[in-house]
Motif scaffolding. Structure first.
Motif, PDB file in Angstrom:
ATOM      1  N   LEU A 152       0.840  -1.190   0.000  1.00  0.00           N
ATOM      2  CA  LEU A 152       0.000   0.000   0.000  1.00  0.00           C
ATOM      3  C   LEU A 152       0.877   1.243   0.000  1.00  0.00           C
ATOM      4  CD1 LEU A 152      -2.694  -0.998   2.642  1.00  0.00           C
ATOM      5  CD2 LEU A 152      -2.862  -1.148   0.153  1.00  0.00           C
ATOM      6  N   PRO A 153       0.393   2.322  -0.613  1.00  0.00           N
ATOM      7  CA  PRO A 153       1.212   3.533  -0.702  1.00  0.00           C
ATOM      8  C   PRO A 153       1.201   4.361   0.572  1.00  0.00           C
ATOM      9  CG  PRO A 153      -0.889   3.895  -1.760  1.00  0.00           C
ATOM     10  CD  PRO A 153      -0.868   2.451  -1.336  1.00  0.00           C
ATOM     11  N   VAL A 154       2.315   5.080   0.739  1.00  0.00           N
ATOM     12  CA  VAL A 154       2.463   6.078   1.779  1.00  0.00           C
ATOM     13  C   VAL A 154       2.905   7.353   1.057  1.00  0.00           C
ATOM     14  CG1 VAL A 154       3.727   6.762   3.843  1.00  0.00           C
ATOM     15  CG2 VAL A 154       3.155   4.346   3.474  1.00  0.00           C
TER      16      VAL A 154
ATOM     17  N   LEU B 207       5.387   8.360  -3.863  1.00  0.00           N
ATOM     18  CA  LEU B 207       4.803   7.286  -3.068  1.00  0.00           C
ATOM     19  C   LEU B 207       5.867   6.314  -2.590  1.00  0.00           C
ATOM     20  CD1 LEU B 207       1.643   6.400  -5.211  1.00  0.00           C
ATOM     21  CD2 LEU B 207       1.790   7.895  -3.201  1.00  0.00           C
ATOM     22  N   ASP B 208       5.938   6.134  -1.286  1.00  0.00           N
ATOM     23  CA  ASP B 208       6.683   5.044  -0.678  1.00  0.00           C
ATOM     24  C   ASP B 208       5.675   3.903  -0.545  1.00  0.00           C
ATOM     25  OD1 ASP B 208       8.521   3.481   0.725  1.00  0.00           O
ATOM     26  OD2 ASP B 208       9.128   5.119   2.041  1.00  0.00           O
ATOM     27  N   TRP B 209       6.126   2.723  -0.116  1.00  0.00           N
ATOM     28  CA  TRP B 209       5.235   1.564  -0.027  1.00  0.00           C
ATOM     29  C   TRP B 209       5.508   0.805   1.257  1.00  0.00           C
ATOM     30  CZ3 TRP B 209       1.528   1.167  -3.738  1.00  0.00           C
ATOM     31  CH2 TRP B 209       1.700   2.008  -4.849  1.00  0.00           C
ATOM     32  N   ALA B 210       4.473   0.162   1.787  1.00  0.00           N
ATOM     33  CA  ALA B 210       4.597  -0.690   2.969  1.00  0.00           C
ATOM     34  C   ALA B 210       3.631  -1.859   2.806  1.00  0.00           C
ATOM     35  CB  ALA B 210       4.273   0.093   4.241  1.00  0.00           C
ATOM     36  N   ALA B 211       3.944  -2.970   3.440  1.00  0.00           N
ATOM     37  CA  ALA B 211       3.093  -4.158   3.341  1.00  0.00           C
ATOM     38  C   ALA B 211       1.808  -3.965   4.142  1.00  0.00           C
ATOM     39  CB  ALA B 211       3.847  -5.382   3.832  1.00  0.00           C
ATOM     40  N   TYR B 212       0.719  -4.469   3.591  1.00  0.00           N
ATOM     41  CA  TYR B 212      -0.585  -4.433   4.257  1.00  0.00           C
ATOM     42  C   TYR B 212      -0.609  -5.523   5.323  1.00  0.00           C
ATOM     43  CZ  TYR B 212      -5.692  -4.885   4.736  1.00  0.00           C
ATOM     44  OH  TYR B 212      -6.981  -4.936   5.213  1.00  0.00           O
TER      45      TYR B 212
ATOM     46  N   ARG C 242      -3.450   3.805   9.359  1.00  0.00           N
ATOM     47  CA  ARG C 242      -3.547   5.056  10.104  1.00  0.00           C
ATOM     48  C   ARG C 242      -3.931   6.180   9.160  1.00  0.00           C
ATOM     49  NH1 ARG C 242       1.525   8.024   9.558  1.00  0.00           N
ATOM     50  NH2 ARG C 242       2.918   6.704   8.391  1.00  0.00           N
ATOM     51  N   ALA C 243      -4.604   7.166   9.694  1.00  0.00           N
ATOM     52  CA  ALA C 243      -5.035   8.311   8.882  1.00  0.00           C
ATOM     53  C   ALA C 243      -3.862   9.262   8.670  1.00  0.00           C
ATOM     54  CB  ALA C 243      -6.181   9.042   9.574  1.00  0.00           C
ATOM     55  N   ALA C 244      -3.706   9.706   7.424  1.00  0.00           N
ATOM     56  CA  ALA C 244      -2.654  10.668   7.080  1.00  0.00           C
ATOM     57  C   ALA C 244      -3.082  11.405   5.812  1.00  0.00           C
ATOM     58  CB  ALA C 244      -1.320   9.960   6.861  1.00  0.00           C
ATOM     59  N   ARG C 245      -3.128  12.723   5.865  1.00  0.00           N
ATOM     60  CA  ARG C 245      -3.486  13.552   4.699  1.00  0.00           C
ATOM     61  C   ARG C 245      -4.849  13.179   4.105  1.00  0.00           C
ATOM     62  NH1 ARG C 245       1.700  11.997   4.003  1.00  0.00           N
ATOM     63  NH2 ARG C 245       3.323  13.575   4.084  1.00  0.00           N
ATOM     64  N   GLY C 246      -5.776  12.758   4.934  1.00  0.00           N
ATOM     65  CA  GLY C 246      -7.096  12.379   4.451  1.00  0.00           C
ATOM     66  C   GLY C 246      -7.151  10.994   3.834  1.00  0.00           C
ATOM     67  N   LEU C 247      -6.069  10.239   3.939  1.00  0.00           N
ATOM     68  CA  LEU C 247      -5.998   8.885   3.392  1.00  0.00           C
ATOM     69  C   LEU C 247      -5.768   7.901   4.525  1.00  0.00           C
ATOM     70  CD1 LEU C 247      -3.556   9.674   0.437  1.00  0.00           C
ATOM     71  CD2 LEU C 247      -6.037   9.493   0.335  1.00  0.00           C
ATOM     72  N   LEU C 248      -5.814   6.626   4.203  1.00  0.00           N
ATOM     73  CA  LEU C 248      -5.445   5.578   5.150  1.00  0.00           C
ATOM     74  C   LEU C 248      -4.184   4.920   4.625  1.00  0.00           C
ATOM     75  CD1 LEU C 248      -8.930   4.019   5.925  1.00  0.00           C
ATOM     76  CD2 LEU C 248      -7.511   5.417   7.442  1.00  0.00           C
ATOM     77  N   GLU C 249      -3.131   4.914   5.473  1.00  0.00           N
ATOM     78  CA  GLU C 249      -1.838   4.385   5.070  1.00  0.00           C
ATOM     79  C   GLU C 249      -1.391   3.301   6.041  1.00  0.00           C
ATOM     80  OE1 GLU C 249      -0.016   8.475   3.119  1.00  0.00           O
ATOM     81  OE2 GLU C 249       0.668   7.875   5.112  1.00  0.00           O
ATOM     82  N   PRO C 250      -0.592   2.348   5.562  1.00  0.00           N
ATOM     83  CA  PRO C 250      -0.080   1.304   6.461  1.00  0.00           C
ATOM     84  C   PRO C 250       0.949   1.879   7.417  1.00  0.00           C
ATOM     85  CG  PRO C 250       0.922   1.118   4.295  1.00  0.00           C
ATOM     86  CD  PRO C 250      -0.127   2.187   4.191  1.00  0.00           C
ATOM     87  N   ALA C 251       0.980   1.357   8.621  1.00  0.00           N
ATOM     88  CA  ALA C 251       1.905   1.857   9.641  1.00  0.00           C
ATOM     89  C   ALA C 251       3.231   1.108   9.636  1.00  0.00           C
ATOM     90  CB  ALA C 251       1.257   1.742  11.022  1.00  0.00           C
ATOM     91  N   GLY C 252       3.352   0.043   8.839  1.00  0.00           N
ATOM     92  CA  GLY C 252       4.543  -0.799   8.854  1.00  0.00           C
ATOM     93  C   GLY C 252       5.780  -0.158   8.252  1.00  0.00           C
ATOM     94  N   ALA C 253       6.837  -0.942   8.204  1.00  0.00           N
ATOM     95  CA  ALA C 253       8.139  -0.489   7.697  1.00  0.00           C
ATOM     96  C   ALA C 253       8.036  -0.060   6.242  1.00  0.00           C
ATOM     97  CB  ALA C 253       9.166  -1.606   7.835  1.00  0.00           C
ATOM     98  N   ARG C 254       8.694   1.043   5.929  1.00  0.00           N
ATOM     99  CA  ARG C 254       8.708   1.557   4.558  1.00  0.00           C
ATOM    100  C   ARG C 254       9.668   0.730   3.705  1.00  0.00           C
ATOM    101  NH1 ARG C 254       4.967   3.098   6.782  1.00  0.00           N
ATOM    102  NH2 ARG C 254       4.352   5.198   7.246  1.00  0.00           N
ATOM    103  N   LEU C 255       9.241   0.481   2.478  1.00  0.00           N
ATOM    104  CA  LEU C 255      10.013  -0.365   1.571  1.00  0.00           C
ATOM    105  C   LEU C 255      10.725   0.427   0.482  1.00  0.00           C
ATOM    106  CD1 LEU C 255       7.313  -3.144   1.219  1.00  0.00           C
ATOM    107  CD2 LEU C 255       9.309  -3.133   2.726  1.00  0.00           C
ATOM    108  N   GLY C 256      10.444   1.724   0.384  1.00  0.00           N
ATOM    109  CA  GLY C 256      11.082   2.559  -0.625  1.00  0.00           C
ATOM    110  C   GLY C 256      10.202   2.795  -1.833  1.00  0.00           C
TER     111      GLY C 256
END
Length: 196
Positions: free
Chosen positions: A79-81, A88-93, A100-114
């Motif tokens: 999922l994008p961050v 866009l960075d990415w993290a596993a769902y 978590r809510a961020a900028r009006g979106l829902l983003e994964p809280a896990g480790a960023r993958l780049g």
């Protein structure tokens, strides 16, 4: 002199967003389930080890049923961050409780993958407001997904998720717009000219 393409995009975005706000909640839920079923029936999604997707919000075509089905099938979902520069960075769902809510979106809280993690996905599902028959996608105008699609290898199944009525003959295009190979609506998957 005004940029006519940019003006045409703004007008079309306004029209499409207004139409989305009129979609009843019940129809949104039914559409999300139908869209998930169509995508899960495609060979590309069935065979995918990794799917890059996103979490829908508000009146976007729903992705919740799809995310849950992919996770239940053991498919790795990225999922994008959104980064400060609108890349866009990415993290596993890891499930809905990990969002978590961020900028009006829902983003994964896990480790960023780049930012390049999307290049390893077998399927890339992107949001949009409309798509033309040639695969030109109309997004919200920030360019996040055009940047991400530049990193996706040629031949990867890229698909925009839409509501009924958002498949158009053509949409205004600029040089930075990246085409997609397919579109999915509650009525099914449509292969686009960009995929030929």
């Amino acid at each position: 002199m005004p940029d006519l393409t940019r003006t045409a995009k703004l007008a079309l975005r306004d029209q499409l967003l207004a139409a989305r706000r009129r979609i009843p909640v019940l129809e949104l839920g039914e559409g999300a389930r139908a869209t998930a079923a169509h995508l899960l029936a495609t060979e590309e999604v069935r065979r995918a080890a990794t799917v890059a997707a996103y979490v829908s919000v508000s009146h976007e075509p729903g992705t919740g049923p799809l995310l849950e089905a992919l996770a239940a099938a053991g498919t790795r979902v990225l999922l994008p961050v959104v980064l400060p520069g609108m890349d866009l960075d990415w993290a596993a769902y890891a499930g809905p409780e990990d969002l978590r809510a961020a900028r009006g979106l829902l983003e994964p809280a896990g480790a960023r993958l780049g930012v390049d993690a999307v290049a390893g996905a077998d399927v890339v599902l992107v949001p949009g407001l409309a798509v033309g028959a040639d695969g030109t996608r109309l997004g919200r105008g920030a360019g996040c997904y055009d940047r991400a699609l530049e990193r996706v290898p040629h031949g990867t199944f890229t698909c925009v998720v839409l509501h009924r009525g958002e498949l158009l003959d053509a949409v205004p295009a600029e040089a930075h717009d990246r085409p997609v190979r397919a579109a999915v609506t509650p009525d099914g998957v449509v292969r686009l000219a960009a995929g030929s």
